[in-house]
Design a protein around this motif. Structure first.
Motif, PDB file in Angstrom:
ATOM      1  N   GLY A  34       0.779  -1.218   0.192  1.00 50.26           N
ATOM      2  CA  GLY A  34       0.046   0.008   0.088  1.00 50.26           C
ATOM      3  C   GLY A  34       0.928   1.260  -0.127  1.00 50.26           C
ATOM      4  O   GLY A  34       0.615   2.103  -0.678  1.00 50.26           O
ATOM      5  N   GLU A  35       1.967   1.227   0.666  1.00 50.04           N
ATOM      6  CA  GLU A  35       2.859   2.383   0.807  1.00 50.04           C
ATOM      7  C   GLU A  35       3.358   2.628  -0.428  1.00 50.04           C
ATOM      8  O   GLU A  35       3.749   3.631  -0.755  1.00 50.04           O
ATOM      9  CB  GLU A  35       3.877   2.242   1.862  1.00 50.04           C
ATOM     10  CG  GLU A  35       3.284   2.282   3.288  1.00 50.04           C
ATOM     11  CD  GLU A  35       2.762   3.829   3.644  1.00 50.04           C
ATOM     12  OE1 GLU A  35       3.608   4.674   3.034  1.00 50.04           O
ATOM     13  OE2 GLU A  35       1.517   3.891   3.943  1.00 50.04           O
ATOM     14  N   ALA A  37       2.423   1.770  -3.311  1.00 47.92           N
ATOM     15  CA  ALA A  37       1.296   2.413  -4.195  1.00 47.92           C
ATOM     16  C   ALA A  37       1.253   4.033  -4.065  1.00 47.92           C
ATOM     17  O   ALA A  37       0.966   4.496  -5.073  1.00 47.92           O
ATOM     18  CB  ALA A  37      -0.046   1.598  -4.334  1.00 47.92           C
ATOM     19  N   ASP A  38       0.984   4.127  -2.720  1.00 47.45           N
ATOM     20  CA  ASP A  38       0.685   5.730  -2.321  1.00 47.45           C
ATOM     21  C   ASP A  38       1.921   6.471  -2.692  1.00 47.45           C
ATOM     22  O   ASP A  38       1.725   7.611  -2.850  1.00 47.45           O
ATOM     23  CB  ASP A  38       0.298   5.702  -0.994  1.00 47.45           C
ATOM     24  CG  ASP A  38      -1.026   4.932  -0.712  1.00 47.45           C
ATOM     25  OD1 ASP A  38      -1.815   4.745  -1.728  1.00 47.45           O
ATOM     26  OD2 ASP A  38      -1.314   4.621   0.581  1.00 47.45           O
ATOM     27  N   ASN A  39       3.197   5.962  -2.315  1.00 45.13           N
ATOM     28  CA  ASN A  39       4.094   6.714  -2.298  1.00 45.13           C
ATOM     29  C   ASN A  39       5.187   6.873  -3.537  1.00 45.13           C
ATOM     30  O   ASN A  39       6.178   7.489  -3.258  1.00 45.13           O
ATOM     31  CB  ASN A  39       5.007   6.746  -1.041  1.00 45.13           C
ATOM     32  CG  ASN A  39       4.169   7.151   0.170  1.00 45.13           C
ATOM     33  OD1 ASN A  39       3.603   8.161   0.108  1.00 45.13           O
ATOM     34  ND2 ASN A  39       4.039   6.257   1.096  1.00 45.13           N
ATOM     35  N   SER A  40       5.011   6.276  -4.492  1.00 46.26           N
ATOM     36  CA  SER A  40       5.760   5.865  -5.818  1.00 46.26           C
ATOM     37  C   SER A  40       5.147   6.403  -6.952  1.00 46.26           C
ATOM     38  O   SER A  40       4.218   5.914  -7.146  1.00 46.26           O
ATOM     39  CB  SER A  40       6.206   4.693  -5.693  1.00 46.26           C
ATOM     40  OG  SER A  40       7.128   4.493  -6.678  1.00 46.26           O
ATOM     41  N   ARG A  41       5.854   7.309  -7.783  1.00 48.36           N
ATOM     42  CA  ARG A  41       5.426   7.780  -8.842  1.00 48.36           C
ATOM     43  C   ARG A  41       5.387   6.726 -10.009  1.00 48.36           C
ATOM     44  O   ARG A  41       4.798   6.542 -11.097  1.00 48.36           O
ATOM     45  CB  ARG A  41       5.899   8.900  -9.248  1.00 48.36           C
ATOM     46  CG  ARG A  41       5.594  10.279  -8.588  1.00 48.36           C
ATOM     47  CD  ARG A  41       6.455  11.557  -9.064  1.00 48.36           C
ATOM     48  NE  ARG A  41       7.654  11.388  -8.196  1.00 48.36           N
ATOM     49  CZ  ARG A  41       8.802  12.005  -8.533  1.00 48.36           C
ATOM     50  NH1 ARG A  41       8.698  13.032  -9.386  1.00 48.36           N
ATOM     51  NH2 ARG A  41       9.789  12.100  -7.562  1.00 48.36           N
ATOM     52  N   SER A  43       5.166   3.261  -9.321  1.00 49.07           N
ATOM     53  CA  SER A  43       4.449   1.959  -9.219  1.00 49.07           C
ATOM     54  C   SER A  43       3.261   1.818  -9.724  1.00 49.07           C
ATOM     55  O   SER A  43       2.212   2.185  -9.390  1.00 49.07           O
ATOM     56  CB  SER A  43       4.349   1.912  -7.500  1.00 49.07           C
ATOM     57  OG  SER A  43       5.584   1.637  -6.817  1.00 49.07           O
ATOM     58  N   ARG A  45       0.562  -0.475 -11.929  1.00 51.29           N
ATOM     59  CA  ARG A  45      -0.119  -2.023 -11.246  1.00 51.29           C
ATOM     60  C   ARG A  45       0.533  -3.099 -11.777  1.00 51.29           C
ATOM     61  O   ARG A  45       0.438  -4.156 -10.930  1.00 51.29           O
ATOM     62  CB  ARG A  45      -1.697  -1.784 -12.120  1.00 51.29           C
ATOM     63  CG  ARG A  45      -2.467  -0.846 -11.620  1.00 51.29           C
ATOM     64  CD  ARG A  45      -3.925  -1.235 -12.119  1.00 51.29           C
ATOM     65  NE  ARG A  45      -4.536   0.097 -12.217  1.00 51.29           N
ATOM     66  CZ  ARG A  45      -5.743   0.337 -13.025  1.00 51.29           C
ATOM     67  NH1 ARG A  45      -6.262  -0.347 -13.673  1.00 51.29           N
ATOM     68  NH2 ARG A  45      -6.157   1.799 -13.006  1.00 51.29           N
TER      69      ARG A  45
END
Length: 160
Positions: A34-35, A37-41, A43, A45
């Motif tokens: 989840g981190e 997905a939320d914090n990486s430009r 990342s 799918r």
């Protein structure tokens, strides 16, 4: 007990896991994903799906071979996983056309290439904070499949 002693003893307790109080290593892995997905430009799918597939391989190994979650691993356990990836035993390869939940399914469709092995190790290291990067690589031809399985000195165990 004094208030100070109570305060110190509570603060001195480390969380059970680096992600805090989670139910197990796989719940921690979900937090990590989840981190990511939320914090990486970067990342996508597809990248997250690849990480999930790498973690499925780690999970299968933990449940079927090591019988120990990664948060409890020692350096020999890390080496055993690395060596396992370099020479999968036949039972680790999924049955043809098997899907998750089917008898004979594993997340290993074939022997991972050296670059795939490195990717799996890197993903597991990133999620669980294990010191794999300090381990020397082993070539698959260095392992005798008749005497070794997961790693030198590590024989398969019955996890039941």
């Amino acid at each position: 007990m004094s208030d100070l002693a109570s305060y110190v003893s509570q603060d001195a307790l480390a969380p059970a896991h680096m992600f805090g109080n989670v139910s197990d290593d796989w719940a921690a892995a979900e937090i990590w994903l989840g981190e990511m997905a939320d914090n990486s430009r970067n990342s996508s799918r597809e990248t997250l799906a690849t990480y999930r597939f790498h973690l499925a391989k780690l999970s299968w190994y933990c449940e079927q071979i090591a019988c120990l979650p990664p948060s409890r691993w020692t350096i020999p356990d890390v080496k055993a996983f690395r060596d396992f990836l370099s020479a999968l035993p036949a039972r680790a390869i999924s049955a043809r056309d098997a899907r998750a939940g089917d008898r004979g399914y594993t997340p290993f469709r074939k022997q991972p290439s050296p670059s795939s092995q490195a990717d799996i190790m890197r993903c597991a290291r990133d999620v669980h904070g294990l010191p794999w990067h300090r381990l020397p690589a082993r070539h698959p031809h260095d392992i005798d499949p008749h005497t070794e399985t997961a790693a030198a000195g590590h024989k398969p165990v019955d996890c039941a």
